[in-house]
Design an enzyme around this catalytic site. Structure first.
Site, mmCIF file in Angstrom:
data_model
loop_
_atom_site.group_PDB
_atom_site.id
_atom_site.type_symbol
_atom_site.label_atom_id
_atom_site.label_comp_id
_atom_site.label_asym_id
_atom_site.label_seq_id
_atom_site.Cartn_x
_atom_site.Cartn_y
_atom_site.Cartn_z
ATOM 1 N N GLU A 177 0.831 -1.214 0.000
ATOM 2 C CA GLU A 177 0.000 0.000 0.000
ATOM 3 C C GLU A 177 0.862 1.260 0.000
ATOM 4 O OE1 GLU A 177 -2.786 0.302 3.272
ATOM 5 O OE2 GLU A 177 -3.711 2.105 2.446
ATOM 6 N N LYS A 219 -2.526 -1.889 -3.168
ATOM 7 C CA LYS A 219 -3.595 -1.084 -2.547
ATOM 8 C C LYS A 219 -3.218 0.382 -2.668
ATOM 9 C CE LYS A 219 -6.176 -0.322 1.721
ATOM 10 N NZ LYS A 219 -6.909 -0.999 2.805
ATOM 11 N N GLY A 262 -9.538 6.516 1.730
ATOM 12 C CA GLY A 262 -8.725 7.697 2.016
ATOM 13 C C GLY A 262 -9.453 8.975 2.393
HETATM 14 P P1 13P Z 1 -9.633 3.846 4.250
HETATM 15 O O1 13P Z 1 -10.459 3.142 3.191
HETATM 16 O O2 13P Z 1 -10.465 4.356 5.392
HETATM 17 O O3 13P Z 1 -8.688 4.839 3.671
HETATM 18 O O4 13P Z 1 -8.748 2.721 4.941
HETATM 19 C C1 13P Z 1 -8.168 1.766 4.157
HETATM 20 C C2 13P Z 1 -6.893 1.325 4.781
HETATM 21 O O5 13P Z 1 -6.779 0.189 5.186
HETATM 22 C C3 13P Z 1 -5.786 2.274 4.877
HETATM 23 O O6 13P Z 1 -4.614 1.597 5.215
#
Ligand code: 13P
Length: 338
Positions: A177, A219, A262
């Site tokens: 990510e 991600k 996000g």
């Molecule tokens: P959000 O979809 O709330 O941004 O969280 C996803 C996530 O796991 C961030 O690391």
């Protein structure tokens, strides 16, 4: 390394019509979420909230995997079943957040590098015993006119690649990510430029670290205008720019891209994923790994009260269904009203 098993798990996580629930909020983050509904963040309240989400009847049709936090992977449902076993019995793959957070990167202007590599091999072995079949590691990048620095791209990419290799050695699918934060005044063009640079640094390091890409998921953030940018791009422009940026920087060997939300509203996160899938087919599955965008309505409905559990489950199932529809570009705003 069992590449076939890794690829099969990665593909199962991005199966048609399904996506990932990110329920891996760290103690600090879940406290913030609970503060917003006036609920105290005790271990039992955190367990009860996760129980509500994980026991929602019908959610498995749209949810392929759930990312857990260290505390949660060790907790049990109301009926005494450990959460990872409960999820697996519903055909939902248990996952685990393994990074230990973004820390200040020395000698930079407030940039961060994500830590958590020390002892990771041993932690992964334990998480696999507990039932985890995939993992998550999140790096973050803040956009300004001059940042991120190349140092921040490279340090985070290197850590992500070392994490991914350790996961695959342990028979765990890594979700990598590289999150370019959406806060800021930057334009969508600048978001595209930074997102592309983050991907380029990441894939160079994944290659060097011998990571098996078909057993890896990405991600990322969507490419959009910073939240404080005076001109806000439309959903269609966001979809087009995101796809264009990814075609230039994400290898087709990656089976799936699972977006984070996000801080977009839940409706925006669904509509934009849908718009991207309407532009398909693409070289990769385009799916979701949403935290806030899947949970916000459920959290609001729950408010920490047992009497609200049914309403909260209904709100979660509704959001999961709409994101399931966005997986194939078959979401319509009218579906919000049901
Ligand atoms: P959000 O979809 O709330 O941004 O969280 C996803 C996530 O796991 C961030 O690391």
């Amino acid at each position: 390394m069992d590449t076939n098993a890794l690829s099969a798990t990665a593909r199962a996580l991005v199966a048609p019509g399904r996506g990932i629930l990110a329920a891996d909020e760290s103690s600090g983050t879940i406290k913030k979420r609970f503060d917003s509904i006036g609920v105290e963040s005790t271990e039992e309240n955190r367990r009860a909230y996760r129980d509500l989400l994980f026991t929602t009847e019908g959610a498995a049709e749209f949810i392929s995997g759930v990312i857990l936090f260290d505390e949660t992977i060790r907790q049990k449902a109301d009926d005494g079943t450990p959460f990872p076993q409960l999820l697996a019995s519903k055909g939902i793959i248990p996952g685990i957040k393994v990074d230990t957070g973004a820390k200040k990167l020395a000698l930079t202007d407030g940039e961060t590098v994500t830590e958590g590599l020390d002892g990771l091999r041993e932690r992964l072995a334990e998480y696999r015993e507990l039932g985890a079949r995939f993992a998550k590691w999140r790096a973050t990048y803040t956009i300004t006119d001059v940042l991120p620095s190349q140092l921040a791209y490279d340090a985070n990419a290197h850590a992500l690649a070392r994490y991914a290799a350790l996961c695959q050695e342990a028979g765990i699918v890594p979700i990598v990510e590289p999150e370019v934060l959406m806060e800021g005044t930057h334009t969508i063009e600048r978001s595209a430029e930074v997102t592309r640079a983050a991907h380029e640094a990441l894939f160079a390091q994944l290659y060097e670290a011998r990571v098996h890409l078909p057993g890896t998921l990405l991600k990322p953030n969507m490419v959009l205008s910073g939240y404080d940018c005076p001109t806000q791009a439309s959903d269609d422009e966001i979809a087009q720019r995101t796809i264009e940026t990814f075609l230039a920087s994400v290898p087709a060997a990656i089976p799936g891209i699972v977006f984070l939300s996000g801080g977009q509203t839940d409706e925006q996160a669904t509509a934009r994923l849908d718009a991207m899938n309407k532009l398909g087919p693409h070289p990769w599955e385009l799916s979701f790994s949403y935290g806030r965008a899947l949970q916000a309505p459920a959290l609001k409905a729950w408010k920490g009260e047992a009497g609200n559990v049914a309403a909260a489950k209904a709100a979660f199932l509704h959001r999961a269904r709409l994101n399931g529809a966005a997986r194939s570009g078959s979401y319509t705003p009218e579906m919000e009203k049901v």
